[in-house]
Design a protein around this motif. Structure first.
Motif, PDB file in Angstrom:
ATOM      1  N   TYR A   1     -89.276  95.771 -16.106  1.00 25.33           N
ATOM      2  CA  TYR A   1     -90.296  94.741 -16.123  1.00 25.33           C
ATOM      3  C   TYR A   1     -90.753  94.451 -14.699  1.00 25.33           C
ATOM      4  CZ  TYR A   1     -90.006  93.575 -21.053  1.00 25.33           C
ATOM      5  OH  TYR A   1     -90.091  93.625 -22.420  1.00 25.33           O
TER       6      TYR A   1
ATOM      7  N   ALA B   1     -91.178  93.355 -25.532  1.00 26.75           N
ATOM      8  CA  ALA B   1     -91.099  91.893 -25.509  1.00 26.75           C
ATOM      9  C   ALA B   1     -92.222  91.372 -24.624  1.00 26.75           C
ATOM     10  CB  ALA B   1     -89.744  91.444 -24.978  1.00 26.75           C
TER      11      ALA B   1
ATOM     12  N   SER C   1     -87.565  84.695 -28.360  1.00 21.49           N
ATOM     13  CA  SER C   1     -86.381  84.507 -27.509  1.00 21.49           C
ATOM     14  C   SER C   1     -86.698  83.531 -26.390  1.00 21.49           C
ATOM     15  CB  SER C   1     -85.948  85.844 -26.880  1.00 21.49           C
ATOM     16  OG  SER C   1     -85.891  86.885 -27.828  1.00 21.49           O
TER      17      SER C   1
ATOM     18  N   PRO D   1     -92.596  88.019 -16.738  1.00 28.29           N
ATOM     19  CA  PRO D   1     -92.393  89.469 -16.618  1.00 28.29           C
ATOM     20  C   PRO D   1     -93.287  90.215 -17.601  1.00 28.29           C
ATOM     21  CG  PRO D   1     -90.311  88.285 -16.857  1.00 28.29           C
ATOM     22  CD  PRO D   1     -91.396  87.312 -17.161  1.00 28.29           C
TER      23      PRO D   1
ATOM     24  N   TYR E   1     -85.344  82.656 -22.413  1.00 28.52           N
ATOM     25  CA  TYR E   1     -84.577  83.084 -21.257  1.00 28.52           C
ATOM     26  C   TYR E   1     -84.715  82.027 -20.160  1.00 28.52           C
ATOM     27  CZ  TYR E   1     -84.744  87.813 -23.284  1.00 28.52           C
ATOM     28  OH  TYR E   1     -84.629  88.909 -24.111  1.00 28.52           O
TER      29      TYR E   1
ATOM     30  N   TYR F   1     -82.155  83.068 -29.472  1.00 24.64           N
ATOM     31  CA  TYR F   1     -83.188  83.925 -30.027  1.00 24.64           C
ATOM     32  C   TYR F   1     -83.298  83.684 -31.525  1.00 24.64           C
ATOM     33  CZ  TYR F   1     -79.296  86.972 -31.448  1.00 24.64           C
ATOM     34  OH  TYR F   1     -78.151  87.461 -32.003  1.00 24.64           O
TER      35      TYR F   1
ATOM     36  N   PHE G   1     -88.495  81.051 -19.677  1.00 27.85           N
ATOM     37  CA  PHE G   1     -89.474  81.955 -20.258  1.00 27.85           C
ATOM     38  C   PHE G   1     -89.198  82.143 -21.739  1.00 27.85           C
ATOM     39  CE2 PHE G   1     -91.900  83.361 -16.697  1.00 27.85           C
ATOM     40  CZ  PHE G   1     -91.051  83.285 -15.610  1.00 27.85           C
TER      41      PHE G   1
ATOM     42  N   VAL H   1     -84.670  85.752 -35.214  1.00 25.85           N
ATOM     43  CA  VAL H   1     -85.148  86.997 -35.844  1.00 25.85           C
ATOM     44  C   VAL H   1     -86.108  86.700 -36.991  1.00 25.85           C
ATOM     45  CG1 VAL H   1     -83.138  88.315 -35.117  1.00 25.85           C
ATOM     46  CG2 VAL H   1     -83.119  87.160 -37.337  1.00 25.85           C
TER      47      VAL H   1
ATOM     48  N   THR I   1     -91.403  89.359 -29.715  1.00 27.88           N
ATOM     49  CA  THR I   1     -91.224  90.801 -29.877  1.00 27.88           C
ATOM     50  C   THR I   1     -91.568  91.174 -31.309  1.00 27.88           C
ATOM     51  OG1 THR I   1     -89.370  90.693 -28.308  1.00 27.88           O
ATOM     52  CG2 THR I   1     -89.599  92.710 -29.592  1.00 27.88           C
TER      53      THR I   1
ATOM     54  N   PHE J   1     -80.740  91.521 -18.502  1.00 24.44           N
ATOM     55  CA  PHE J   1     -81.496  91.867 -17.311  1.00 24.44           C
ATOM     56  C   PHE J   1     -80.592  92.083 -16.101  1.00 24.44           C
ATOM     57  CE2 PHE J   1     -86.015  91.368 -18.168  1.00 24.44           C
ATOM     58  CZ  PHE J   1     -86.013  90.698 -19.389  1.00 24.44           C
TER      59      PHE J   1
ATOM     60  N   LEU K   1     -80.454  85.328 -21.437  1.00 19.83           N
ATOM     61  CA  LEU K   1     -80.853  84.941 -22.783  1.00 19.83           C
ATOM     62  C   LEU K   1     -80.154  83.658 -23.205  1.00 19.83           C
ATOM     63  CD1 LEU K   1     -82.393  85.807 -25.384  1.00 19.83           C
ATOM     64  CD2 LEU K   1     -80.314  87.021 -26.050  1.00 19.83           C
TER      65      LEU K   1
ATOM     66  N   TYR L   1     -89.799  88.348 -33.948  1.00 25.12           N
ATOM     67  CA  TYR L   1     -88.703  87.901 -33.102  1.00 25.12           C
ATOM     68  C   TYR L   1     -89.213  87.047 -31.943  1.00 25.12           C
ATOM     69  CZ  TYR L   1     -86.732  92.085 -35.317  1.00 25.12           C
ATOM     70  OH  TYR L   1     -86.332  93.038 -36.212  1.00 25.12           O
TER      71      TYR L   1
ATOM     72  N   TYR M   1     -85.299  92.148 -28.510  1.00 25.96           N
ATOM     73  CA  TYR M   1     -85.446  90.704 -28.375  1.00 25.96           C
ATOM     74  C   TYR M   1     -84.191  90.088 -27.738  1.00 25.96           C
ATOM     75  CZ  TYR M   1     -82.820  91.167 -32.720  1.00 25.96           C
ATOM     76  OH  TYR M   1     -81.903  91.526 -33.663  1.00 25.96           O
TER      77      TYR M   1
ATOM     78  N   LEU N   1     -82.959  87.283 -15.517  1.00 25.50           N
ATOM     79  CA  LEU N   1     -83.214  86.435 -16.672  1.00 25.50           C
ATOM     80  C   LEU N   1     -81.997  86.511 -17.599  1.00 25.50           C
ATOM     81  CD1 LEU N   1     -86.166  87.687 -15.772  1.00 25.50           C
ATOM     82  CD2 LEU N   1     -86.883  86.503 -17.852  1.00 25.50           C
TER      83      LEU N   1
ATOM     84  N   PHE O   1     -93.841  88.168 -22.669  1.00 23.71           N
ATOM     85  CA  PHE O   1     -93.380  86.910 -22.096  1.00 23.71           C
ATOM     86  C   PHE O   1     -94.532  85.940 -21.850  1.00 23.71           C
ATOM     87  CE2 PHE O   1     -88.893  87.452 -21.036  1.00 23.71           C
ATOM     88  CZ  PHE O   1     -88.735  88.805 -21.270  1.00 23.71           C
ATOM     89  N   GLY O   2     -94.208  84.652 -21.965  1.00 25.72           N
ATOM     90  CA  GLY O   2     -95.134  83.606 -21.566  1.00 25.72           C
ATOM     91  C   GLY O   2     -95.144  83.443 -20.056  1.00 25.72           C
TER      92      GLY O   2
END
Lengths: 113, 114
Positions: free
Chosen positions: A36, B103, B33, A44, B35, B48, B90, B50, B94, A103, B45, B31, A99, B43, B105-106
């Motif tokens: 990423y 995935a 999640s 990212p 982070y 999350y 974040f 599903v 997904t 990292f 987790l 999905y 998901y 990052l 990300f915002g």
């Protein structure tokens, strides 16, 4: 413990040079290895990803090399440009679980003009 | 499409206060999640989901709650904020796929707890 170890922490490269970032993982259940790219103030974004059934994947100037036996993978950025200056994260996840990414700690890349 | 939208972008809380970080996606992804990103740690987790009604813990779930009542929304709740929760958060969504999928990300929420 850190399941994905990334190095170096920071990297300075001249424009046109090759940037190399390395990652190593512990868990043999990992099946998906994305990289990423993150710019300041942004989330990212996926750059390139590989699965362990291939040893190399290339997309434009970006290449992932994968060594399953050594449990290592690396990102090579050819002909690095100032616009590539960003933080890069390697990651890993088990099969069909992208998901739940694990990292690395990140590498801050600066490409000098 | 807006993708993954997080609100607020910045927040300052006092120790012990509660708040909810909002996350919404308009891509109909199965999905989602959460982070947190801390300097030198990448990052990590938190939780999350599903699917609607299904959530589970990630690496660092303590101090956080989540729920998923709809496909689109996945809020993160801090019940009693602590300085150790100062971080950038974040949210990611997904899609379900035959193999691993990307995935998204915002833009993140920068939270400071004083």
């Amino acid at each position: 413990q850190q399941q994905v170890k990334q190095s170096p922490q920071s990297l300075i490269v001249q424009k046109g040079g090759i940037s190399i970032i390395n990652c190593a993982y512990e868990n043999t259940a990992f099946d998906y290895f994305p990289w990423y790219q993150q710019f300041p103030g942004k989330g990212p974004a996926l750059l390139i990803a590989i699965r362990p059934d291939v040893s190399e994947k290339k997309e434009g100037r970006f290449t992932i090399s994968f060594n399953k036996s050594a449990k290592q993978f690396s990102l090579h950025i050819m002909d690095s440009q100032p616009g590539d200056s960003a933080t890069y994260f390697c990651a890993a996840s088990p099969m069909d679980s992208s998901y739940k990414l694990i990292f690395g700690s990140g590498t801050r890349l600066l490409v000098r003009p | 499409n807006a993708g993954v939208t997080q609100t607020p972008k910045f927040q300052v809380l006092k120790t012990g206060q509660s708040m909810t970080l909002q996350c919404a996606q308009d891509m109909n992804h199965e999905y989602m999640s959460w982070y947190r990103q801390d300097p030198g740690m990448g990052l990590r987790l938190i939780h999350y989901s599903v699917g609607a009604g299904i959530t589970d813990q990630g690496e660092v779930p303590n101090g956080y709650n989540v729920s998923r009542s709809t496909t689109e929304d996945f809020p993160l709740r801090l019940l009693s904020a602590a300085p150790s929760q100062t971080s950038v958060y974040f949210c990611a969504s997904t899609p379900r796929g035959r193999q691993n999928t990307e995935a998204f990300f915002g833009q993140g929420t920068r939270l400071t707890v004083v």
